[in-house]
Design a protein around this motif. Structure first.
Motif, PDB file in Angstrom:
ATOM      1  N   GLU A 186       5.206  27.935   6.421  1.00 16.64           N
ATOM      2  CA  GLU A 186       3.578  27.251   6.165  1.00 16.64           C
ATOM      3  C   GLU A 186       3.165  27.598   4.982  1.00 16.64           C
ATOM      4  OE1 GLU A 186       2.252  25.082   8.295  1.00 16.64           O
ATOM      5  OE2 GLU A 186       3.607  25.034  10.046  1.00 16.64           O
ATOM      6  N   ALA A 187       2.976  28.955   4.619  1.00 19.74           N
ATOM      7  CA  ALA A 187       2.485  29.331   3.427  1.00 19.74           C
ATOM      8  C   ALA A 187       3.138  28.725   2.212  1.00 19.74           C
ATOM      9  CB  ALA A 187       2.535  30.921   3.426  1.00 19.74           C
ATOM     10  N   VAL A 188       4.376  28.551   2.301  1.00 17.08           N
ATOM     11  CA  VAL A 188       5.017  27.870   0.955  1.00 17.08           C
ATOM     12  C   VAL A 188       4.583  26.617   0.705  1.00 17.08           C
ATOM     13  CG1 VAL A 188       7.227  27.432   0.021  1.00 17.08           C
ATOM     14  CG2 VAL A 188       7.005  29.416   0.934  1.00 17.08           C
ATOM     15  N   TYR A 189       4.721  25.841   1.681  1.00 18.86           N
ATOM     16  CA  TYR A 189       4.437  24.290   1.614  1.00 18.86           C
ATOM     17  C   TYR A 189       2.602  24.476   1.545  1.00 18.86           C
ATOM     18  CZ  TYR A 189       8.357  21.866   2.280  1.00 18.86           C
ATOM     19  OH  TYR A 189       9.950  21.441   2.179  1.00 18.86           O
ATOM     20  N   GLN A 190       1.929  25.202   1.975  1.00 15.91           N
ATOM     21  CA  GLN A 190       0.377  25.095   1.729  1.00 15.91           C
ATOM     22  C   GLN A 190       0.186  25.340   0.241  1.00 15.91           C
ATOM     23  OE1 GLN A 190      -1.970  24.334   3.910  1.00 15.91           O
ATOM     24  NE2 GLN A 190      -3.212  24.228   1.936  1.00 15.91           N
ATOM     25  N   TYR A 191       0.891  26.287  -0.369  1.00 17.04           N
ATOM     26  CA  TYR A 191       0.673  26.605  -1.885  1.00 17.04           C
ATOM     27  C   TYR A 191       1.229  25.465  -2.642  1.00 17.04           C
ATOM     28  CZ  TYR A 191       0.849  29.305  -5.965  1.00 17.04           C
ATOM     29  OH  TYR A 191       0.623  29.608  -7.552  1.00 17.04           O
ATOM     30  N   LEU A 192       2.651  25.052  -2.216  1.00 15.04           N
ATOM     31  CA  LEU A 192       3.037  23.704  -2.986  1.00 15.04           C
ATOM     32  C   LEU A 192       1.982  22.683  -2.997  1.00 15.04           C
ATOM     33  CD1 LEU A 192       7.046  23.888  -2.000  1.00 15.04           C
ATOM     34  CD2 LEU A 192       5.875  24.551  -4.293  1.00 15.04           C
ATOM     35  N   ILE A 193       1.336  22.372  -1.968  1.00 15.41           N
ATOM     36  CA  ILE A 193       0.331  21.211  -1.789  1.00 15.41           C
ATOM     37  C   ILE A 193      -0.934  21.511  -2.768  1.00 15.41           C
ATOM     38  CG2 ILE A 193      -1.279  20.045  -0.217  1.00 15.41           C
ATOM     39  CD1 ILE A 193       0.856  20.606   2.069  1.00 15.41           C
ATOM     40  N   GLU A 194      -1.373  22.827  -2.655  1.00 14.05           N
ATOM     41  CA  GLU A 194      -2.500  22.853  -3.334  1.00 14.05           C
ATOM     42  C   GLU A 194      -2.163  22.845  -5.120  1.00 14.05           C
ATOM     43  OE1 GLU A 194      -3.762  27.083  -1.941  1.00 14.05           O
ATOM     44  OE2 GLU A 194      -4.537  26.267  -0.091  1.00 14.05           O
ATOM     45  N   LEU A 195      -0.994  23.431  -5.107  1.00 14.38           N
ATOM     46  CA  LEU A 195      -0.640  23.337  -6.552  1.00 14.38           C
ATOM     47  C   LEU A 195      -0.385  22.004  -7.003  1.00 14.38           C
ATOM     48  CD1 LEU A 195       0.226  25.104  -8.876  1.00 14.38           C
ATOM     49  CD2 LEU A 195       2.687  24.805  -8.226  1.00 14.38           C
ATOM     50  N   GLY A 196       0.297  20.909  -6.426  1.00 15.97           N
ATOM     51  CA  GLY A 196       0.424  19.564  -6.659  1.00 15.97           C
ATOM     52  C   GLY A 196      -0.957  18.994  -6.639  1.00 15.97           C
ATOM     53  N   ASP A 197      -1.905  19.263  -5.781  1.00 18.81           N
ATOM     54  CA  ASP A 197      -3.456  18.401  -5.914  1.00 18.81           C
ATOM     55  C   ASP A 197      -3.952  18.818  -7.174  1.00 18.81           C
ATOM     56  OD1 ASP A 197      -2.541  17.304  -3.402  1.00 18.81           O
ATOM     57  OD2 ASP A 197      -3.674  18.425  -2.045  1.00 18.81           O
ATOM     58  N   ARG A 198      -3.955  20.011  -7.533  1.00 21.71           N
ATOM     59  CA  ARG A 198      -4.708  20.788  -8.456  1.00 21.71           C
ATOM     60  C   ARG A 198      -4.221  20.255  -9.897  1.00 21.71           C
ATOM     61  NH1 ARG A 198      -4.257  25.834 -10.824  1.00 21.71           N
ATOM     62  NH2 ARG A 198      -2.966  26.603  -9.314  1.00 21.71           N
ATOM     63  N   LEU A 199      -2.800  20.347 -10.149  1.00 17.18           N
ATOM     64  CA  LEU A 199      -2.160  20.131 -11.291  1.00 17.18           C
ATOM     65  C   LEU A 199      -1.339  18.892 -11.438  1.00 17.18           C
ATOM     66  CD1 LEU A 199      -1.097  23.919 -12.076  1.00 17.18           C
ATOM     67  CD2 LEU A 199      -3.336  22.393 -12.979  1.00 17.18           C
ATOM     68  N   GLY A 200      -1.226  17.972 -10.714  1.00 19.13           N
ATOM     69  CA  GLY A 200      -0.443  16.916 -10.366  1.00 19.13           C
ATOM     70  C   GLY A 200      -0.384  16.302 -11.528  1.00 19.13           C
TER      71      GLY A 200
END
Length: 626
Positions: A576-590
């Motif tokens: 869950e933590a890995v995907y939560q970080y990937l989601i935040e990263l994609g939303d912020r720097l997409g």
């Protein structure tokens, strides 16, 4: 450095079999095993250049082309790549202001660069060559390609839990380290240029030493080993020639011109006629080269328009010929009635299929090569004609000089004396030429020795400059420390197990591999832990590149981020933590960083980011295409 895949389509003989769209930020590909997830990710990678990957038997037997839309920097391009393994296969490219047809990796006569080089130019990546052996600057240079930069943009399924960007492969590891040094400023463009000059100077130094050895061996133990004696004999021979010619002129009388003089005069006249003919032939060859160059430009224009037609899927060919592409003669546009083709004299027009356009493209390409060959032949002929003129002019000067001398010597009333004088003069001239040739060897020896001394001095200067340049870190340490800070931070966000109270993730300054809490990557006993370290390490590189504007394409392809992780208790929380970080990263720097992730088990929080969902009934390439 923005690089994004907007779309990938698998095209069969007649239609698109599978089309996948990707957006900025996070994109997830999911499905059970053996449905084609990994193949799809590798085909995305193949669309960016390099060898064709993901070409399973189903793909090879069904798919003819990869079609895709790419964003490179601030421009969008449509790309069409044939599914063949040949490195010279042509890729069709169409942008808003250009249409190209480039070989994948192997350059040929029809293209100035390759698809790989074209991508690097559009992204502004440094294009340079590095020594094959890092510890030997004089070793054979090899290019740093787009595939080497993309080592840092792909976590493949077979490597994510075993190696860092392929570091276990010897050749990959060399390139991986070079790319790290280029990205972080440890290997500068200045150093690359110094190494290139060093290789050239080192090669010329070896050649100079070899020439000196050969010249020394040629002269040793010969009658001409003494240079001073050789010069003395040459001077004496020149004086004898001068005395002989002056004596012959004093003894000449006004007699009728003998047969040798008449023959020499006729020889001079014949040489003049030959020179005039050669000069006329040069003018003809130059006109032929100009006409072929006009034809070559027409064919290249035709090739570009056919390329646009192939990519656009429409018949866009409509252009005028001033010269016939077959014979090179002028073409009259009024030679047929209105509506007819004045080139082939046929009436009307018809649509043309894609395969026919590709076949026509290949024919035009072949004709371009043939025209280039003809131009090369004509230019070689021009070169030979000019050499012939130089030879004839030299022969004419020699014949004219001999004519002047014979005219004077044969005026003497003593034919025997004349013959003896001429023979003696010829022997002296031969001796003078031989002595001069031997002295030329000494001159060449001196010039080569002087050049060797200069090269040795330059070689030492380059070694010193390379040593100084290699110790200038160009603020690299600041960037590497930032990379280490990010790696530590991301590992904590992934809830990665740590081995000491003071968590510390570092980068080895010799190998450029991650060290976590004092343990090197190969010392991490858990494959799941290696996956987390690999993932955090790859993301940290991307974020560091964005922070400092480093030369790293802004795309990350990940196959199996949760592989070898459990699904119970703390392991489930880590997923869950890995995907939560990937989601935040994609939303912020997409818009600046695209993430394409392949995974079997996607948690609920990432379901909305799934772009491609494959099943046993809906594989990447369906078992039945009816």
């Amino acid at each position: 450095m923005r690089l994004q895949i907007r779309e990938l389509a698998l095209v069969g003989r007649t239609h698109s079999i599978r089309a996948c769209e990707f957006r900025p930020g996070l994109n997830v590909i999911t499905g059970p095993i053996s449905t084609g997830k990994t193949s799809l990710l590798l085909l995305c990678r193949s669309l960016l250049g390099g060898p064709l990957r993901g070409d399973t038997p189903e793909v090879r037997g069904t798919i003819r082309f990869l079609s895709g839309r790419l964003t490179l920097a601030d421009s969008d391009y449509r790309v069409l790549r044939p599914v063949v393994s040949s490195p010279s296969a042509k890729i069709e490219i169409a942008g808003s202001d250009e249409a190209l047809r480039l070989p994948v990796m192997l350059r040929d006569e029809t293209a100035g660069n390759t698809y790989d080089e074209w991508i690097m130019e559009r992204l502004g990546l440094p294009i340079l060559e590095v020594p094959r052996a890092p510890t030997k600057p004089e070793s054979e240079p090899v290019p740093v390609t787009i595939n080497d930069y993309l080592l840092y943009c792909l976590l493949a399924q077979h490597e994510i839990d075993s190696s860092v960007f392929g570091h276990s492969d010897v050749y990959k590891n060399i390139k991986r380290k070079y790319v790290f040094e280029i990205i972080y400023g440890l290997y500068s463009l200045t150093l690359a240029r110094l190494q290139e000059e060093y290789r050239d100077v080192d090669m010329r130094t070896r050649q100079a030493r070899q020439s000196i050895d050969i010249l020394g061996q040629l002269l040793v133990d010969t009658p001409w080993a003494n240079r001073a004696l050789l010069q003395q004999e040459l001077d004496a021979t020149k004086n004898l020639i001068s005395d002989l010619e002056q004596s012959a002129r004093r003894n000449t009388q006004a007699l009728d011109q003998p047969q040798p003089v008449a023959r020499l005069r006729q020889q001079v006249i014949d040489l003049d006629f030959q020179l005039a003919g050669l000069r006329t032939a040069i003018l003809d060859e130059q006109r032929g080269v100009e006409q072929l160059e006009v034809l070559l430009r027409q064919l290249q224009t035709e090739s570009s328009r056919i390329t646009r037609s192939i990519v656009a899927g429409e018949y866009l060919l409509d252009f005028d010929f001033k010269i016939c592409p077959r014979c090179g003669l002028p073409v009259d546009s009024q030679r047929t009635q209105r509506g007819g083709c004045y080139l082939c004299c046929q009436e009307g027009g018809s649509s043309i299929s894609r395969d026919a356009m590709i076949e026509e493209q290949d024919r035009v390409g072949a004709q371009i090569l043939e025209t280039q060959d003809l131009i090369a032949v004509r230019r070689e002929s021009l070169l030979n004609l000019r050499r012939n003129i130089e030879d004839l002019e030299a022969g004419r000067r020699q014949a004219s000089s001999e004519l002047d001398f014979q005219s004077q010597i044969y005026l003497s009333d003593s034919a025997t004396a004349q013959a003896e004088t001429a023979a003696q003069r010829a022997r002296l001239y031969e001796s003078r030429t031989r002595l001069a040739d031997y002295l030329t060897l000494y001159t060449k020896h001196d010039e080569t020795a002087l050049e060797l001394s200069r090269l040795e001095q330059r070689r030492q200067e380059l070694l010193a400059q390379m040593e100084a340049e290699s110790h200038q870190e160009h603020h690299a340490e600041e960037k590497i420390r930032y990379l280490e800070h990010l790696l530590d931070e991301i590992l904590d966000k992934f809830q990665t197990p740590r081995f000491c109270e003071q968590h510390r993730a570092t980068i080895d300054r010799d190998t450029y591999l991650p060290i976590v809490d004092g343990r090197r990557f190969n010392q991490l006993s858990s494959q799941g832990l290696q996956v987390l370290v690999n993932l955090a390490h790859a993301i940290a590189h991307q974020l560091t590149a964005l922070e400092f504007g480093l030369a790293l394409p802004g795309i990350l392809l990940i196959d199996g981020p949760t592989s070898n992780l459990g699904h119970e208790y703390e392991d489930r929380e880590r997923v869950e933590a890995v995907y939560q970080y990937l989601i935040e990263l994609g939303d912020r720097l997409g818009d600046r960083l695209q993430l394409i992730v392949v995974d079997n088990d996607v948690p609920a929080i990432a379901q909305s980011y799934i772009q491609v969902r494959l099943t046993d009934e809906d594989r990447l390439v369906p078992t039945s295409l009816e």
